[in-house]
Write an enzyme that holds these catalytic residues in place. Structure first.
Site, short mmCIF file in Angstrom:
data_model
loop_
_atom_site.label_atom_id
_atom_site.label_comp_id
_atom_site.label_asym_id
_atom_site.label_seq_id
_atom_site.Cartn_x
_atom_site.Cartn_y
_atom_site.Cartn_z
N LYS A 53 40.28 35.81 31.40
CA LYS A 53 41.06 36.85 32.04
C LYS A 53 41.78 36.39 33.28
O LYS A 53 42.96 36.62 33.44
CB LYS A 53 40.19 38.04 32.38
CG LYS A 53 39.11 38.42 31.40
CD LYS A 53 39.60 38.85 30.10
CE LYS A 53 38.66 39.53 29.15
NZ LYS A 53 37.51 38.86 28.67
N HIS A 59 35.54 40.72 33.26
CA HIS A 59 36.77 41.28 33.83
C HIS A 59 36.80 41.23 35.34
O HIS A 59 37.83 41.50 35.92
CB HIS A 59 36.92 42.74 33.39
CG HIS A 59 37.24 42.88 31.94
ND1 HIS A 59 38.51 42.94 31.46
CD2 HIS A 59 36.44 42.93 30.86
CE1 HIS A 59 38.49 43.03 30.17
NE2 HIS A 59 37.25 43.04 29.76
N SER A 82 35.62 47.52 30.73
CA SER A 82 37.06 47.46 30.49
C SER A 82 37.64 48.75 29.96
O SER A 82 38.82 48.98 30.10
CB SER A 82 37.37 46.34 29.52
OG SER A 82 36.74 46.59 28.29
#
Lengths: 76, 551
Positions: B370, B338, B310
């Site tokens: 997410k 992610h 990230s």
């Protein structure tokens, strides 16, 4: 008109100086203190340059010309 | 793959002209053709050419950054001196009078940094919001009277701020609307709390439904869900490895992976970020020399990587790592926090992004925070692995299980993503995210910013470098009603502070254009356009962005 542009340009340069050197995040009295110290050092550098550099250059020129002159008289 | 909506293309190999001979990727990925494929130039070709850049800044930028930090440090020492001698009131934490002769608690660099540098620009972090984190949200306005030591709310709200900071890749996090009706029904039927752990009385039929659905979505045998994403990593790695095992973990792994690895008691060795040669060297050493003193073979070797990192926006080089793991008989654990829902032709993560078989990866882990607008994590893989975790994981024994409306929200999101609700909305969202990502990254590159990471990753870090610019950047953008996340020292290296944008499928082209215009102006005002590879601005964008790198 031109004067205003120049003023804007200088305030832009001052802003760049502030964010690059982290002055933007300092408190106002710290900023003044740092600016004062920096200006003092800068003024001292300028004064020293103004007073001493011409004399140093003249002395260096004489020194080197004497060596080259000596060299040319010997080789003659 | 089924193609219900006319014109919606879902073949992940869209950009690869030279791989036509391999045909479609459905079902036949076990061929392991990636290492035998076209050994031109002596290098194996992979299905997807990886286009990643980590451009270095010009030298003067690094010099100024360090000078800025040096000035901050000087003033920090000066202020510490004033605070210590009582000339100035001390708002930071200090030891008590009786403890002044003990080992000092607050003299290390991290505390110094926090007290003197972070505190001055602290108003850019922890900003409270007061609406759902959709593509636009509301931020509470706050001011500080004593240079960020304390804050107070003025009572006003900044409305409709464009949200470039929340992890909302598919736009599932938003206010209640009619499509979330099943969540409301489940809330009415089951309530909110579960009041027990998985192994006692906390396993609901909703959990079983969710786990079956996750296993079907990822195309694996079984899956197990947990209430918290961080706890999924930190509580399950100790159940999988123990003393006498070796963990090879990437340099930039998330704290949850590091914590889980340390809690397990195994030996940990770190390899450089995404660096396959380094990983191979460590694997060879591990296999040849064994455990440190006894030279016995390691009981297990586990490689810990993430799908998308990230802070860098880089994607793991999965085909090479799988090839290494097969060669040296190690196990692979991928944290797709992610990347699940965000990359891949149909949103199934990095495994689909590279066109590989999910059976190649031993442990697939991910979170629902997410892309699914919910919370919690899962671990998926073979059935015996998941059955083992059901019995032996700390999370299933001690942690409360997932709340029913949260489970229903995930079930609903996955059904939309897979197209099981009868529409192509899920697929459209994944493609919209891919389009938004490519557009955003391309425009940023054209403008001349330094942007790290892979071309297809929706996490976009934009490098700022100097701490003064970091603060100015975040403040200016909030004034223009754009909310971003800026990241500085402890999370990134000292000299590489950055702003991290999270592109979402819910952002419209106008939102992105507004943000890009603001970034353009701000880039000129703050002189942030450091890139030396500036391309000429083109009048129209191409559809394909992965350039074939011939190397």
């Amino acid at each position: 008109m031109d004067f205003r542009r120049v003023k804007e340009y200088f305030s832009w340069i001052y802003y760049q100086y502030q964010i690059i050197s982290c002055c933007a995040v300092l408190e106002p009295w710290e900023q003044s203190m740092f600016n004062t110290i920096l200006l003092t050092i800068f003024a001292m550098v300028v004064y020293t340059a103004y007073v001493f550099i011409p004399i140093h250059i003249r002395l260096a020129w004489e020194f080197f010309s004497k060596i080259c002159g000596l060299h040319s008289t010997i080789s003659n | 793959m089924a193609n219900p909506g006319g014109g919606a293309v879902c073949n992940g190999n869209l950009h690869n002209h030279e791989k036509q001979s391999n045909g479609s990727q459905s079902g036949n990925c076990r061929r392991n053709g990636m290492t035998k494929e076209a050994q031109q130039n002596g290098k194996p070709h992979f299905y997807k050419p990886i286009v990643e850049t980590f451009e270095e800044a010009p030298l003067y930028v690094m010099v100024f950054t360090y000078l800025g930090y040096a000035l901050g440090t000087l003033f920090g020492h000066f202020r510490d001196f004033l605070r210590k001698w009582g000339i100035e009131k001390c708002n930071a934490a200090v030891e008590r009078e009786e403890q002044k002769d003990f080992v000092p608690l607050y003299l290390d660099f991290e505390n110094f940094f926090k007290r003197n540098i972070y505190m001055r620009i602290r108003d850019n972090w922890n900003r409270p919001i007061c609406s759902a984190p959709g593509p636009r949200f509301d931020v509470m306005e706050r001011v500080s009277d004593d240079y960020n030591w304390t804050f107070r709310f003025t009572g006003r709200i900044i409305k409709d701020v464009i949200n470039m900071g929340s992890y909302n890749f598919l736009g599932s996090a938003g206010r209640y609307d009619e499509s979330m009706r099943t969540v409301k029904d489940v809330l009415e039927a089951y309530g909110t709390g579960v009041a027990s752990t998985r192994q006692e009385m906390g396993t609901l039929d909703k959990h079983k439904e969710l786990e079956d659905l996750v296993a079907k979505f990822l195309n694996v045998e079984a899956a197990m869900v947990f209430g918290m994403g961080f706890a999924t990593n930190s509580m399950n790695i100790p159940a999988l490895v123990g003393k006498g095992c070796l963990i090879l973990s990437d340099e930039l792994n998330h704290t949850s992976l590091v914590l889980g690895a340390r809690l397990s008691g195994a030996t940990i060795r770190i390899f450089k970020h995404n660096n396959i040669e380094n990983l191979e060297k460590l694997l060879r050493e591990a296999v040849i020399y064994g455990q440190p003193r006894t030279h016995r073979a390691w009981k297990k070797i586990l490689i810990l990587v993430e799908g998308i990192y990230s802070m860098e926006g880089s994607i793991v080089h999965l085909p090479q790592i799988v090839a290494l793991k097969n060669k040296y008989k190690a196990y692979l654990y991928i944290d797709e926090a992610h990347s699940i829902g965000a990359v891949g032709a149909t949103g199934r993560g990095v495994v689909e992004f590279f066109g590989m078989d999910p059976r190649d990866v031993d442990v697939l882990m991910g979170t629902f925070t997410k892309s699914f607008g919910s919370s919690g994590g899962y671990i998926a893989g073979r059935k015996d692995l998941v059955d083992y975790l059901r019995v032996n994981s700390h999370s299933s024994v001690y942690a409360t299980s997932m709340s029913p409306p949260i489970s229903e929200q995930i079930i609903r999101s996955i059904k939309v993503l897979m197209g099981m609700d009868g529409t192509t909305q899920g697929l459209q969202r994944v493609q919209q995210l891919a389009k938004n990502t490519r557009y955003f990254r391309q425009r940023l590159r054209e403008m001349g910013f330094i942007v790290y990471g892979n071309e297809e990753s929706p996490v976009v870090p934009l490098l700022l470098y100097m701490p003064g610019k970091v603060a100015a950047f975040a403040r200016h953008l909030l004034q223009r009603k754009i909310g971003v996340v800026v990241v500085g020292f402890p999370a990134t290296p000292l000299a590489e502070a950055r702003a991290r944008f999270c592109v979402s499928a819910a952002h419209t082209r106008e939102d992105l254009d507004t943000v890009l215009e603001a970034l353009d102006e701000l880039g000129d005002l703050l002189q942030l356009k450091y890139s030396r590879h500036r391309k000429s601005p083109r009048p129209e964008l191409y559809n394909e962005t992965s350039c074939e790198l011939d190397d």
